[in-house]
Write a protein that holds these residues in place. Structure first.
Motif, short mmCIF file in Angstrom:
data_model
loop_
_atom_site.label_atom_id
_atom_site.label_comp_id
_atom_site.label_asym_id
_atom_site.label_seq_id
_atom_site.Cartn_x
_atom_site.Cartn_y
_atom_site.Cartn_z
N ILE A 65 32.77 -10.49 2.43
CA ILE A 65 31.73 -9.63 3.14
C ILE A 65 31.32 -8.31 2.55
O ILE A 65 30.22 -7.84 2.37
N ASP A 66 32.37 -7.61 2.45
CA ASP A 66 31.85 -6.11 1.96
C ASP A 66 31.91 -5.96 0.44
O ASP A 66 31.63 -4.89 -0.08
N LEU A 98 27.89 -14.54 7.17
CA LEU A 98 27.43 -14.99 5.71
C LEU A 98 25.99 -15.47 5.71
O LEU A 98 25.28 -15.66 4.83
N VAL A 99 25.78 -16.16 6.95
CA VAL A 99 24.25 -16.63 6.94
C VAL A 99 23.20 -15.88 6.45
O VAL A 99 22.46 -16.45 5.81
N GLY A 100 23.28 -14.53 6.91
CA GLY A 100 22.00 -13.82 6.33
C GLY A 100 22.30 -13.12 4.80
O GLY A 100 21.38 -12.29 4.47
N ILE A 101 23.46 -13.23 4.26
CA ILE A 101 23.57 -12.67 2.88
C ILE A 101 23.05 -13.56 1.75
O ILE A 101 23.39 -14.70 1.72
N MET A 102 22.37 -12.71 0.94
CA MET A 102 21.83 -13.51 -0.23
C MET A 102 23.17 -13.78 -1.17
O MET A 102 24.00 -13.09 -1.38
N GLY A 103 22.97 -15.22 -1.65
CA GLY A 103 23.72 -15.80 -2.59
C GLY A 103 25.19 -15.78 -1.76
O GLY A 103 26.28 -15.83 -2.36
N ARG A 104 25.11 -16.20 -0.43
CA ARG A 104 26.10 -16.24 0.35
C ARG A 104 27.32 -17.50 -0.09
O ARG A 104 28.52 -17.35 0.06
#
Length: 273
Positions: A65-66, A98-104
């Protein structure tokens, strides 16, 4: 460059974590440098290898995540040559984050790319689901190890798992393969065990390992003491079968005396500590 293997099955209670811990331990004691990554929010691989998951300050959550540097997160274990990226309860909400993260789908792969040259094997213990954490593991892996318990409904859902593996291969990780299928929790007193073994071998053909892990009380007890079976009871039938499986995965048909000597030496060090 390390070979990255994901231990994966969306069904719970199939011996997935037990297999990840014990395979990692046997590989380490055979002279391989191994990194075990616990990407299951339950953190069973972390506690099963003897680490208090409630005292962990940084974990695989910080990695995924970070985007933290993995090196400070990696911790030593009681097994020589075996290292761990632990999990804790922080990972519980990671699927949603993770859903809203680019390249998740590639967060784990990106995070460990800089350390793969430091290890011979990286083993990833996946959650019992086919969510984004498992997708991250499959995207980062070279191959998938599928444990299947020798019980009723054992093959139920496997077509979904194979379909997910194929989708990841087509869209995210074109080199992903099935490493093999390990049959676990075998009870030869029942006809059902033999039926499941035959069905699995008909379905997966030569991908099914010859070694079959039996139901064994010592294997069940070992995680409660935070020890892999080779340390908890190296003479148990469960320990013998996991060694056979490891040798098979490594392409060793017969245990060499040098391998046994090395394992015994390392165990003496551990027991001496």
């Amino acid at each position: 460059m390390a070979k990255v293997i994901a231990s994966c099955n969306q069904k719970g209670g199939v011996g997935k974590t037990t297999t990840a811990i014990n395979l990692a331990s046997y590989l380490s004691l055979s002279g391989k440098k191994v990194l075990l990554i616990d990407i299951d929010p339950q953190g069973n691989a972390t506690s099963g290898i003897g680490i208090d998951k409630h005292s962990i300050k940084t974990s695989v959550y910080d990695l995924v995540i970070d985007e933290r540097d993995p090196t400070p997160i990696i911790i030593n274990t009681q097994v020589e040559n075996l290292f761990l990226i632990p999990s804790n309860l922080n990972l519980t909400g990671a699927e949603v984050e993770l859903v809203g993260i680019m390249g998740r789908e590639y967060r784990l792969k990106k995070a460990i790319s800089s350390i793969l040259t430091h290890y011979d094997f990286v083993l990833i213990d996946c959650p019992p689901s086919l969510g984004l954490l498992t997708i991250n593991a499959l995207s980062a892996a070279d191959s998938v190890l599928i444990p299947i318990q020798c019980e009723y409904y054992a093959l139920e859902g496997l077509s979904q798992l194979v379909n997910t593996i194929n989708l990841v291969k087509e869209n995210l990780n074109p080199t992903l393969t099935i490493e093999g299928v390990l049959l676990t929790m075998a009870d030869y007193r029942t006809n059902l065990t033999n039926e499941v073994i035959n069905e699995a071998r008909n379905f997966f053909k030569e991908k099914v390992y010859g070694a079959v892990i039996p139901r064994n009380i010592r294997l069940t007890e070992a995680p409660g003491f935070g020890k892999p079976i080779i340390i908890y009871d190296k003479n148990s039938i469960g320990a013998q079968k996991y060694q056979e499986f490891t040798d098979e995965l490594l392409g060793v048909k017969k245990v060499k005396s040098a391998l046994n000597a090395n394992i015994n030496n390392e165990l003496q060090k551990i027991e001496g500590d």
